[in-house]
Structure formats: structure tokens, C-alpha cells
Design an enzyme around this catalytic site. Structure first.
Site, mmCIF file in Angstrom:
data_model
loop_
_atom_site.group_PDB
_atom_site.id
_atom_site.type_symbol
_atom_site.label_atom_id
_atom_site.label_comp_id
_atom_site.label_asym_id
_atom_site.label_seq_id
_atom_site.Cartn_x
_atom_site.Cartn_y
_atom_site.Cartn_z
ATOM 1 N N ASP A 29 0.773 -1.081 0.040
ATOM 2 C CA ASP A 29 0.104 -0.170 0.098
ATOM 3 C C ASP A 29 1.044 1.289 -0.003
ATOM 4 O O ASP A 29 1.913 1.517 0.804
ATOM 5 C CB ASP A 29 -0.938 0.125 1.195
ATOM 6 N N SER A 82 -6.667 3.826 -2.179
ATOM 7 C CA SER A 82 -6.807 2.721 -1.982
ATOM 8 C C SER A 82 -8.178 2.058 -2.508
ATOM 9 O O SER A 82 -8.290 0.989 -3.069
ATOM 10 C CB SER A 82 -6.729 2.393 -0.476
ATOM 11 N N ASP A 172 -4.963 13.950 2.860
ATOM 12 C CA ASP A 172 -5.134 13.898 1.517
ATOM 13 C C ASP A 172 -4.592 15.116 0.804
ATOM 14 O O ASP A 172 -4.568 15.534 -0.219
ATOM 15 C CB ASP A 172 -6.464 13.775 1.027
ATOM 16 N N ARG A 287 -16.791 8.308 -0.657
ATOM 17 C CA ARG A 287 -16.095 6.927 -0.393
ATOM 18 C C ARG A 287 -16.580 6.307 0.904
ATOM 19 O O ARG A 287 -16.730 6.949 1.889
ATOM 20 C CB ARG A 287 -14.436 7.259 -0.272
ATOM 21 N N LYS A 362 -6.205 -2.152 6.732
ATOM 22 C CA LYS A 362 -6.381 -2.532 5.280
ATOM 23 C C LYS A 362 -7.059 -3.647 5.002
ATOM 24 O O LYS A 362 -7.338 -4.076 3.739
ATOM 25 C CB LYS A 362 -4.851 -2.567 4.609
ATOM 26 N N ASP A 431 1.998 3.443 2.909
ATOM 27 C CA ASP A 431 0.950 4.226 3.060
ATOM 28 C C ASP A 431 0.565 4.842 4.383
ATOM 29 O O ASP A 431 0.672 6.046 4.686
ATOM 30 C CB ASP A 431 -0.372 3.362 2.344
ATOM 31 N N HIS A 435 1.571 8.560 5.524
ATOM 32 C CA HIS A 435 0.464 9.627 5.916
ATOM 33 C C HIS A 435 0.474 10.360 7.146
ATOM 34 O O HIS A 435 0.158 11.504 7.197
ATOM 35 C CB HIS A 435 -0.853 8.998 6.163
ATOM 36 N N ASP A 472 -0.943 -0.136 -4.640
ATOM 37 C CA ASP A 472 -2.146 0.373 -5.248
ATOM 38 C C ASP A 472 -2.096 1.842 -5.490
ATOM 39 O O ASP A 472 -3.138 2.208 -6.229
ATOM 40 C CB ASP A 472 -3.246 0.252 -4.063
ATOM 41 N N HIS A 473 -1.060 2.489 -5.135
ATOM 42 C CA HIS A 473 -0.999 4.023 -5.480
ATOM 43 C C HIS A 473 0.480 4.327 -4.661
ATOM 44 O O HIS A 473 0.916 3.656 -3.950
ATOM 45 C CB HIS A 473 -1.946 4.881 -5.161
ATOM 46 N N HIS A 502 -1.373 10.751 -0.626
ATOM 47 C CA HIS A 502 -1.013 9.935 -1.781
ATOM 48 C C HIS A 502 -0.094 10.739 -3.141
ATOM 49 O O HIS A 502 -0.006 11.848 -2.852
ATOM 50 C CB HIS A 502 -2.012 9.295 -2.478
HETATM 51 O O1 2PG Z 1 -6.650 6.819 4.731
HETATM 52 C C1 2PG Z 1 -7.325 7.051 3.961
HETATM 53 O O2 2PG Z 1 -8.562 6.899 4.285
HETATM 54 C C2 2PG Z 1 -6.794 7.135 2.551
HETATM 55 C C3 2PG Z 1 -6.257 8.582 2.446
HETATM 56 O O3 2PG Z 1 -7.243 9.462 2.551
HETATM 57 O O4 2PG Z 1 -5.753 6.232 2.165
HETATM 58 P P1 2PG Z 1 -5.999 4.937 1.483
HETATM 59 O O5 2PG Z 1 -6.607 5.399 0.073
HETATM 60 O O6 2PG Z 1 -4.439 4.317 1.300
HETATM 61 O O7 2PG Z 1 -6.801 4.082 2.244
HETATM 62 MN MN MN Z 2 -3.808 2.381 -0.346
HETATM 63 MN MN MN Z 3 -3.640 6.063 1.945
#
Ligand code: 2PG
Ligand code: MN
Ligand code: MN
Length: 560
Positions: A29, A82, A172, A287, A362, A431, A435, A472-473, A502
Site C-alpha cells: 500500500d 486505496s 489528502d 468514499r 487495510k 501508506d 500519511h 495500489d498507488h 498519496h
Molecule cells: O487513509 C485513507 O483513508 C486514505 C487517504 O485518505 O488512504 P488509502 O486510500 O490508502 O486508504
Molecule cells: Mn492505499
Molecule cells: Mn493512504
């Protein structure tokens, strides 16, 4: 096609590749590819295993796209994430994603004709419309401009009293930008007030500390939000949200992601916007993962995760439906992408036994997102999903190794057990630690992820299997905000601006292992390949042809 029986899912045999190999499918990740640089933590970290793929088998290593339109996002300026990344990896096709679908619904005005808006509109006469969600232009979970349009649209359609419950970002987007976003939305609210709409911010807090937990990692996060948003109670009280965010940011080490909950009060000290019977509520994030827990608290009659104290009778709608399987929430403004016939579903119908594992933060990525935003098993006889509990109550720079070792060991055992054909994991380190913006900790996290990959690759070597390692990114490969020429940008105090978000970078994919048939290599005629091409690739490696509407495979088999 759809679910018209198992036959609809029957895959043709691959003309050259054998069945029955054990495949380790490893997703790192937040692991993108970027030039060597002090802020490229993946480069700084010792990552001998990941490095070896590129060095020793360059025809089995390549980069693929993980952002923008390649994963169904509105534009090439949208970094990957993600949700869209795992959707693409698992589904093998590119779907217009939440951000895009909400844009279209707002642009066309269709959002206001839908069942969801009509449902919340019932409260406009006598009740208050509450909007709860992430306030930034990050575009991963929500977008400021969409909130602005919805506010305006609702007011034009009769909402007379509106309350906003904001969650500050810093994840973000750059930390510290919350103040600007709050000022922007306060301007909008002032304009609405000029038009006679009683519109105010009612509460707030940082996304990682208030409301936006996921996969039931820590319900106290959602409770903190509930207390502020619904009950109007919080440890901090302010007269204005701009003042709130500015003041709360003055405490040492304050961070937008973790601001404590606050409520806005009037001159007599009374909260200006608790949620009460007869009100309407919209959670404005498109999301799913970080809205599902709140959606449950708002919607479920039977709920025992925390004491809600008071459960208002409200008309609640999500921006999208967050879980199609649970039908949660039952009302929503925009229909989510209908992701069906994912690779996971095909594989269980074709005898491929699957194991999936990650730690809590995750876990839903390699299950729920992977399977097209679907909870649970397709067939419990064919699948086993294991969740390793994540650490709670700490930021991940404190334990940057996270549960990488535990995940790798579970996967190793699954590989060696001989019970599974696909062993799929997500390694969160690059990831989750990326962050936090902590460069040193992120370097440690990348090393831990690399070590975890090694454990799984070694197990694959033992059973004569195949590995597919990808991401994934991007995230950990670039930890600084850059100007157009690529130079790190400084803030007004002369410090570099740390990038917690990201990135737009491509990600690597490597294949190998003793079970990989001789002659398998990456094709050179799919230069724009992205995450959605991985599903067909993996289906091939399991010995099947991919469904014809899947994005094309990345591999070819040349005669040796
Ligand atoms: O932590 C999350 O919610 C996102 C970033 O906003 O990260 P990820 O897409 O890797 O889950
Ligand atoms: Mn991710
Ligand atoms: Mn993330």
C-alpha cells in the site's frame, strides 16, 4: 451476464499456462516509483527484495498507472487511492468512481431528482439539514466543491436551516490547510445567510480522531464525532469554526488529521446544531470505508458499539450507498458504481481457493474493495479471510513496522499449507506511515514491508509457486510538496512542506517464482497499462483466459 448460475462464470483454459500453482498476490500500500531523492523513503530504505525484482528480471518488472482516469477518477490530477486502486486490481475493469459520479450528478442536476434527495427534502420545511464530512479538496473521500454545490442546491430547493459538521483533513492535503478550507466554506455560508438561509458550521474535529475510523478499528473515534454532531457535546467550545481550527492548531504538535472534537456555541453557550428528531442528515463523503461506521450509528436501530444516548429520528442519506451488500445506508443521493463479476468471484467459480489477509486498517482493502465493494465471502468453502488487529490509539509512526511481519507469517503459513491457490495480502506500511509525514519512520516502514515480501517470496519458492508483487498507488516514494520544477517547497517559516498524501506516481509490478512458466514476460504493447490490467494477468497465471471485457493482460508467453 450477472449471476445466472455458475456457467456464466466458467473461464476458458489458458492455451499455454498451467493451473494449480500457488500464487502470492502482494499489494504494497502506498508504494510508488519515483526518482531517488532524500524524500523518497522507498529509495532511502533498504529494500533488497523489491530492488532485486527489477535488477534480476527486468522483463518481469514494469510500471503501471495507479491514478487519474486509469482508475476511474475524474482527471489526471487526481492521485490514486486505496478504494479505486483495489477496485481496479480486483475487478479488472475501470469504473467511473464516486468522485466522478457525484460530479456528473451535480453537473446535470440529477442528484436533486433522485430518491435520496427527495427523502431528505421531506425535512426541509420543519427540520434542519445537516451535512457531515471531510472538508478539503483532496478528492479521495470528498471534495470541497461538491459540498459547496450541494449546499447551494439544497438551499435553492428549500433547505432553510443548514448545519455543517466538518472533519479537517491534513492527510489528502497538506497539514495546516484546514484553516483555509473552513474560511472558504464560511464565506459560502455567509452568502446563504444573506439570502435568508440559517446556515452555520455546528461542529468539527480531525478526521483520524473524530468520525472517520474504518473497518471497526476503533469505535471511540466515531463516538467522539457522535457526541459533537448529534448530542452537541465536545470538550472544546468556540463561537466560530475558523477560531476553533486556528486555536486548536496552536497546541504543540497539533495536526489537522487529529484535531480534537469541538462544537460551535451561541452567545449563551448553547450548541448551535445538534441533530434532533425531524432533521435530515447527509454524509457528504463519496468514499465508503471511513463513512460506514457512522452510517451504522445513524441508521441501525440495534446498535451496541457505543452508547448513543439519544437516537434522533432523522431522514438520513449517504452521498453514495457505502455498502451494497448491507444496503447501507438505505437512502443515498448518487448510485455507486455497479462493480460486478470481479476476479474474486470468477476464481471461486473456477475452483481457485483464495486466502486474503491484512491488518484491520487495510483488511477491507483486500476483501471489500477487492471484491467490488462487497462484504463477506462469495463462497466460504473456497475462501478464507484473516484480519490481524491493528494497533489502536497511536499514530503509525510510533510503530512503523505495523503488522507486516504478522501478515507475512499468516500468508507464509497459508502458502505452505497447500490449501490455497491464491494468497492475497496488503502490506499497509508505506501508506499508513507515509500519511504521518514522518520521513524517518516511513523509511523504517518501507524496510519492514520489504522484509515481509521476502518471507512470502521464500514460501513461494518452497512450494514452486508464483508471485505477483504490486502496489495500489504512491505515497512513501515522495514525502514533500514540490514546485513545477520538482524542487521541495518551503512554508513561510522556511521549512519544507511535508506531503502526507498519496501521489500521482506509477507503481511497480513484478512477477516471478519457480512456478512461473518459462517464456512468461511482460508484453511491450501495453505501455499505458494500469492497475485494472492486473486482474487478467493474475487470472492467466491461474491457468485461465480472462473474461473478454476485462482490461487486457500484461503478460505474454513466448516459446522457449
Ligand atoms: O487513509 C485513507 O483513508 C486514505 C487517504 O485518505 O488512504 P488509502 O486510500 O490508502 O486508504
Ligand atoms: Mn492505499
Ligand atoms: Mn493512504
Amino acid at each position: 451476464m450477472g449471476s445466472s448460475g455458475a456457467n456464466a462464470f466458467k473461464l476458458a483454459d489458458h492455451p499455454k499456462l498451467p493451473k494449480g500453482k500457488t500464487i502470492a498476490l502482494i499489494v504494497l500500500d502506498g508504494w510508488g516509483e519515483a526518482n531517488p531523492d532524500p524524500y523518497n523513503c522507498i529509495h532511502t530504505a533498504e529494500t533488497p527484495t523489491m530492488d532485486s525484482f527489477k535488477k534480476t528480471a527486468p522483463e518481469k518488472w514494469r510500471l503501471i498507472k495507479a491514478h487519474g482516469t486509469a482508475v476511474g477518477l475524474p482527471s489526471e490530477d487526481d492521485m490514486g487511492n486505496s478504494e479505486v486502486g483495489h477496485n481496479a486490481l480486483g475487478a479488472g475493469r475501470i469504473y467511473a468512481q464516486g468522485a466522478k459520479l457525484v460530479d456528473l450528478a451535480l453537473e446535470s442536476g440529477k442528484i436533486y431528482d433522485g430518491e435520496g434527495f427527495k427523502y431528505i427534502k421531506q425535512s426541509f420545511d420543519k427540520g434542519t439539514l445537516h451535512l457531515i464530512g471531510l472538508l478539503s479538496d483532496g478528492g479521495v473521500h470528498s471534495r470541497l466543491d461538491q459540498v459547496q454545490l450541494l449546499l447551494k442546491g439544497a438551499a435553492e430547493r428549500g433547505a432553510k436551516r443548514i448545519r455543517l459538521h466538518i472533519l479537517t483533513d491534513g492527510r489528502d492535503v497538506i497539514d495546516g490547510t484546514s484553516v483555509g478550507f473552513v474560511e472558504t466554506i464560511e464565506n459560502d455560508l455567509a452568502k446563504l445567510r444573506e439570502k435568508g438561509v440559517d446556515a452555520k458550521i455546528a461542529s468539527g474535529g480531525g478526521r483520524m480522531y473524530v468520525t472517520m475510523d474504518r473497518y471497526e478499528n476503533d469505535w471511540s473515534v466515531v463516538k467522539r464525532g457522535w457526541d459533537a454532531q448529534v448530542l452537541g457535546e465536545a470538550p472544546h467550545k468556540f463561537k466560530s469554526a475558523v477560531e476553533a481550527v486556528k486555536k486548536l492548531r496552536e497546541t504543540p504538535k497539533a495536526n489537522d488529521q487529529y484535531l480534537p472534537p469541538f462544537v460551535i456555541v451561541d452567545d449563551s453557550g448553547k450548541a448551535v446544531g445538534p441533530i434532533v428528531d425531524g432533521d435530515a442528515v447527509v454524509t457528504v463523503n463519496f468514499r465508503a470505508d471511513r463513512m460506514t461506521m457512522l452510517a451504522k450509528a445513524l441508521e441501525y436501530e440495534d446498535f451496541d458499539k457505543f452508547d448513543r444516548v439519544r437516537v434522533p429520528k432523522i431522514n438520513y442519506a449517504g452521498m453514495l450507498q457505502y455498502d451494497g451488500e448491507l444496503k447501507l445506508p438505505s437512502h443515498y443521493l448518487v448510485s455507486p458504481p455497479e462493480i460486478e463479476r470481479t476476479s474474486g468471484e470468477y476464481l471461486v467459480h473456477n475452483g481457485v481457493k483464495t486466502f486474503a489477509c491484512s491488518e484491520t486498517v487495510k483488511f477491507g482493502h483486500v476483501t471489500f474493495f477487492w471484491n467490488g465493494n462487497r462484504s463477506g465471502y462469495f463462497n466460504p468453502e473456497m475462501e478464507e479471510y484473516i484480519e490481524i488487529p491493528s494497533d489502536v490509539g497511536i499514530t503509525f509512526n510510533v510503530q512503523p513496522k505495523m503488522k507486516a511481519l504478522e501478515i507475512a507469517e499468516k500468508a507464509r503459513d497459508a502458502i505452505l499449507s497447500g490449501k490455497f491457490h491464491q494468497v492475497r495480502v496488503n502490506l499497509p506500511n508505506g501508506d499508513m506511515v507515509g500519511h504521518t509525514g514522518d520521513v524517518e519512520a516511513t523509511v523504517v516502514s518501507c524496510k519492514a514491508a520489504d522484509e515481509a515480501v521476502k518471507i512470502m517470496i521464500d514460501a513461494i519458492a518452497q512450494v514452486g509457486g508464483i508471485f505477483v508483487v504490486t502496489a495500489d498507488h504512491g505515497n512513501a516514494e515522495d514525502m514533500v510538496k514540490r514546485d513545477k520544477s520538482g524542487k521541495p517547497m518551503l512554508d513561510k517559516n522556511g521549512n519544507v512542506q511535508i506531503l502526507t498524501s498519496h501521489t500521482l506516481q506509477p507503481v511497480p509490478i513484478a512477477i516471478g517464482g519457480p512456478g512461473l512458466a518459462p517464456g512468461v514476460r511482460f508484453r511491450s504493447d501495453v505501455p499505458t497499462g494500469g492497475l485494472a490490467n492486473v486482474a487478467a494477468t493474475v487470472i492467466n497465471l491461474h491457468g485461465f483466459e480472462a473474461p473478454s471485457d476485462y482490461e487486457t493482460t500484461l503478460i505474454e508467453v513466448v516459446d522457449k
